[in-house]
Write a protein that holds these residues in place. Structure first.
Motif, PDB file in Angstrom:
ATOM      1  N   GLU A 143       0.600  -7.549   3.934  1.00 57.93           N
ATOM      2  CA  GLU A 143       0.868  -6.140   4.236  1.00 57.93           C
ATOM      3  C   GLU A 143       2.299  -5.764   3.848  1.00 57.93           C
ATOM      4  OE1 GLU A 143       0.435  -2.183   5.361  1.00 57.93           O
ATOM      5  OE2 GLU A 143      -1.023  -3.700   4.763  1.00 57.93           O
ATOM      6  N   ILE A 144       3.251  -6.648   4.091  1.00 60.48           N
ATOM      7  CA  ILE A 144       4.633  -6.394   3.669  1.00 60.48           C
ATOM      8  C   ILE A 144       4.684  -6.263   2.143  1.00 60.48           C
ATOM      9  CG2 ILE A 144       6.950  -7.414   3.478  1.00 60.48           C
ATOM     10  CD1 ILE A 144       6.436  -8.672   6.270  1.00 60.48           C
ATOM     11  N   ALA A 145       4.014  -7.185   1.465  1.00 59.69           N
ATOM     12  CA  ALA A 145       4.000  -7.161  -0.006  1.00 59.69           C
ATOM     13  C   ALA A 145       3.292  -5.921  -0.535  1.00 59.69           C
ATOM     14  CB  ALA A 145       3.339  -8.423  -0.548  1.00 59.69           C
ATOM     15  N   SER A 146       2.215  -5.485   0.118  1.00 59.53           N
ATOM     16  CA  SER A 146       1.485  -4.310  -0.370  1.00 59.53           C
ATOM     17  C   SER A 146       2.320  -3.038  -0.232  1.00 59.53           C
ATOM     18  CB  SER A 146       0.142  -4.163   0.346  1.00 59.53           C
ATOM     19  OG  SER A 146       0.284  -3.648   1.652  1.00 59.53           O
ATOM     20  N   ARG A 147       3.086  -2.947   0.841  1.00 61.98           N
ATOM     21  CA  ARG A 147       3.972  -1.790   1.004  1.00 61.98           C
ATOM     22  C   ARG A 147       5.084  -1.823  -0.048  1.00 61.98           C
ATOM     23  NH1 ARG A 147       4.386  -0.964   7.626  1.00 61.98           N
ATOM     24  NH2 ARG A 147       2.134  -1.127   7.934  1.00 61.98           N
ATOM     25  N   THR A 148       5.581  -3.017  -0.316  1.00 61.74           N
ATOM     26  CA  THR A 148       6.619  -3.169  -1.334  1.00 61.74           C
ATOM     27  C   THR A 148       6.067  -2.798  -2.709  1.00 61.74           C
ATOM     28  OG1 THR A 148       7.604  -4.949  -0.031  1.00 61.74           O
ATOM     29  CG2 THR A 148       8.276  -4.789  -2.341  1.00 61.74           C
ATOM     30  N   GLU A 149       4.842  -3.260  -3.004  1.00 63.75           N
ATOM     31  CA  GLU A 149       4.211  -2.949  -4.286  1.00 63.75           C
ATOM     32  C   GLU A 149       3.959  -1.450  -4.417  1.00 63.75           C
ATOM     33  OE1 GLU A 149       0.661  -4.700  -7.120  1.00 63.75           O
ATOM     34  OE2 GLU A 149       0.315  -4.684  -4.955  1.00 63.75           O
ATOM     35  N   GLN A 150       3.514  -0.820  -3.348  1.00 66.23           N
ATOM     36  CA  GLN A 150       3.273   0.623  -3.410  1.00 66.23           C
ATOM     37  C   GLN A 150       4.578   1.376  -3.663  1.00 66.23           C
ATOM     38  OE1 GLN A 150       1.045   2.295  -0.142  1.00 66.23           O
ATOM     39  NE2 GLN A 150       1.416   4.389  -0.803  1.00 66.23           N
ATOM     40  N   TYR A 151       5.667   0.889  -3.134  1.00 68.09           N
ATOM     41  CA  TYR A 151       6.957   1.551  -3.327  1.00 68.09           C
ATOM     42  C   TYR A 151       7.490   1.351  -4.742  1.00 68.09           C
ATOM     43  CZ  TYR A 151      11.670   3.216  -2.388  1.00 68.09           C
ATOM     44  OH  TYR A 151      12.844   3.923  -2.417  1.00 68.09           O
ATOM     45  N   TRP A 152       7.410   0.136  -5.269  1.00 65.15           N
ATOM     46  CA  TRP A 152       8.039  -0.188  -6.546  1.00 65.15           C
ATOM     47  C   TRP A 152       7.108  -0.154  -7.750  1.00 65.15           C
ATOM     48  CZ3 TRP A 152      12.970   0.181  -7.088  1.00 65.15           C
ATOM     49  CH2 TRP A 152      13.816  -0.070  -6.016  1.00 65.15           C
ATOM     50  N   CYS A 153       5.860  -0.543  -7.574  1.00 62.11           N
ATOM     51  CA  CYS A 153       4.990  -0.685  -8.753  1.00 62.11           C
ATOM     52  C   CYS A 153       3.531  -0.415  -8.404  1.00 62.11           C
ATOM     53  CB  CYS A 153       5.151  -2.089  -9.330  1.00 62.11           C
ATOM     54  SG  CYS A 153       4.349  -2.273 -10.919  1.00 62.11           S
ATOM     55  N   PRO A 154       3.176   0.816  -8.041  1.00 58.38           N
ATOM     56  CA  PRO A 154       1.797   1.115  -7.657  1.00 58.38           C
ATOM     57  C   PRO A 154       0.883   1.318  -8.870  1.00 58.38           C
ATOM     58  CG  PRO A 154       3.131   3.074  -7.459  1.00 58.38           C
ATOM     59  CD  PRO A 154       4.056   1.975  -7.890  1.00 58.38           C
ATOM     60  N   ILE A 155       0.751   0.276  -9.665  1.00 62.68           N
ATOM     61  CA  ILE A 155      -0.080   0.317 -10.875  1.00 62.68           C
ATOM     62  C   ILE A 155      -1.111  -0.806 -10.780  1.00 62.68           C
ATOM     63  CG2 ILE A 155      -0.094   0.099 -13.394  1.00 62.68           C
ATOM     64  CD1 ILE A 155       2.901   0.919 -13.311  1.00 62.68           C
ATOM     65  N   LYS A 156      -2.364  -0.471 -11.058  1.00 61.11           N
ATOM     66  CA  LYS A 156      -3.414  -1.488 -11.051  1.00 61.11           C
ATOM     67  C   LYS A 156      -3.249  -2.429 -12.239  1.00 61.11           C
ATOM     68  CE  LYS A 156      -6.734   1.499  -8.803  1.00 61.11           C
ATOM     69  NZ  LYS A 156      -7.923   2.310  -8.968  1.00 61.11           N
ATOM     70  N   HIS A 157      -3.829  -3.599 -12.129  1.00 60.21           N
ATOM     71  CA  HIS A 157      -3.864  -4.548 -13.248  1.00 60.21           C
ATOM     72  C   HIS A 157      -4.989  -4.154 -14.202  1.00 60.21           C
ATOM     73  CE1 HIS A 157      -1.029  -7.337 -11.424  1.00 60.21           C
ATOM     74  NE2 HIS A 157      -1.625  -7.081 -10.276  1.00 60.21           N
ATOM     75  N   ALA A 158      -4.892  -4.615 -15.432  1.00 58.09           N
ATOM     76  CA  ALA A 158      -5.962  -4.352 -16.404  1.00 58.09           C
ATOM     77  C   ALA A 158      -7.222  -5.114 -15.997  1.00 58.09           C
ATOM     78  CB  ALA A 158      -5.516  -4.756 -17.798  1.00 58.09           C
ATOM     79  N   ALA A 159      -7.047  -6.348 -15.567  1.00 60.35           N
ATOM     80  CA  ALA A 159      -8.180  -7.175 -15.142  1.00 60.35           C
ATOM     81  C   ALA A 159      -8.491  -6.896 -13.675  1.00 60.35           C
ATOM     82  CB  ALA A 159      -7.837  -8.648 -15.318  1.00 60.35           C
TER      83      ALA A 159
END
Length: 198
Positions: A143-159
């Motif tokens: 959950e900490i990582a998901s919030r961090t990802e949403q803040y800095w890099c909210p982009i889905k992967h190609a795969a």
């Protein structure tokens, strides 16, 4: 397309709420109630549970040899888990206030209550405590990582990825460049505006 995805995410959330209602009904069937933030069984239910308990000696004796010799490998992971728990907590303590993100409440993820079950022996209770800690820390850190990802890099992967966190579905599609700057800012605003869960 984005609207369709948002509608599907909404349906998933509705189904999760429905599932929670069914789980509440199931808990009623198991005859426990909440008191002082913990599940409490009646004396009769506890007595039935104690009848199911096998001794620690019998539990150990009936465990397979290979299961027994793997236990040091299982419990060796405790130290890295403690380190992960500490550093993830420190990370969010330092960084989240700077980003304006609500901190993750560890107590919502790391829960110890199985040791109160009368049908478990001491070895089973130790094992359950380890599993509660390991899985709780991993969910907390995710959950900490998901919030961090949403803040800095909210982009889905190609795969397609397995085990994506709940925030992932709302991320920007891979390669969708025209709305990137606005989408990044929108993701941050959404994250900052999330209400406190309790």
């Amino acid at each position: 397309m984005k609207r369709d995805i948002n509608e599907l995410v909404g349906k998933i959330r509705d189904l999760e709420a429905e599932l929670e209602e069914k789980l509440i009904e199931r808990r009623r069937d198991l005859q426990y109630k909440w008191a002082n933030n913990r599940a409490v069984f009646s004396r009769e239910v506890k007595a039935r549970q104690r009848k199911l308990k096998i001794s620690a000696r019998r539990f150990f004796a009936t465990s397979g040899f290979l299961e027994i010799i793997t236990s040091p490998f299982i419990y060796a992971v405790t130290l890295p888990l403690i380190a992960l728990d500490f550093f993830a907590s420190l990370f969010q303590l330092v960084c989240f206030p700077v980003y304006g993100i609500r901190q993750v409440k560890r107590r919502d993820y790391v829960v110890f209550d199985r040791h109160r079950l009368a049908y478990l022996n001491v070895l089973q209770k130790i094992n359950c405590t380890y599993c509660a800690y390991a899985n709780g820390v991993l969910a907390y850190v995710q959950e900490i990582a998901s919030r961090t990802e949403q803040y800095w890099c909210p982009i889905k992967h190609a795969a397609r990825i397995k085990g994506a966190h709940a925030r992932y579905a709302a991320f920007l599609e891979y390669g969708e460049t025209k709305s990137y700057p606005d989408s990044l800012e929108a993701q941050r605003k959404t994250l900052k505006a999330e209400p406190d869960e309790h």
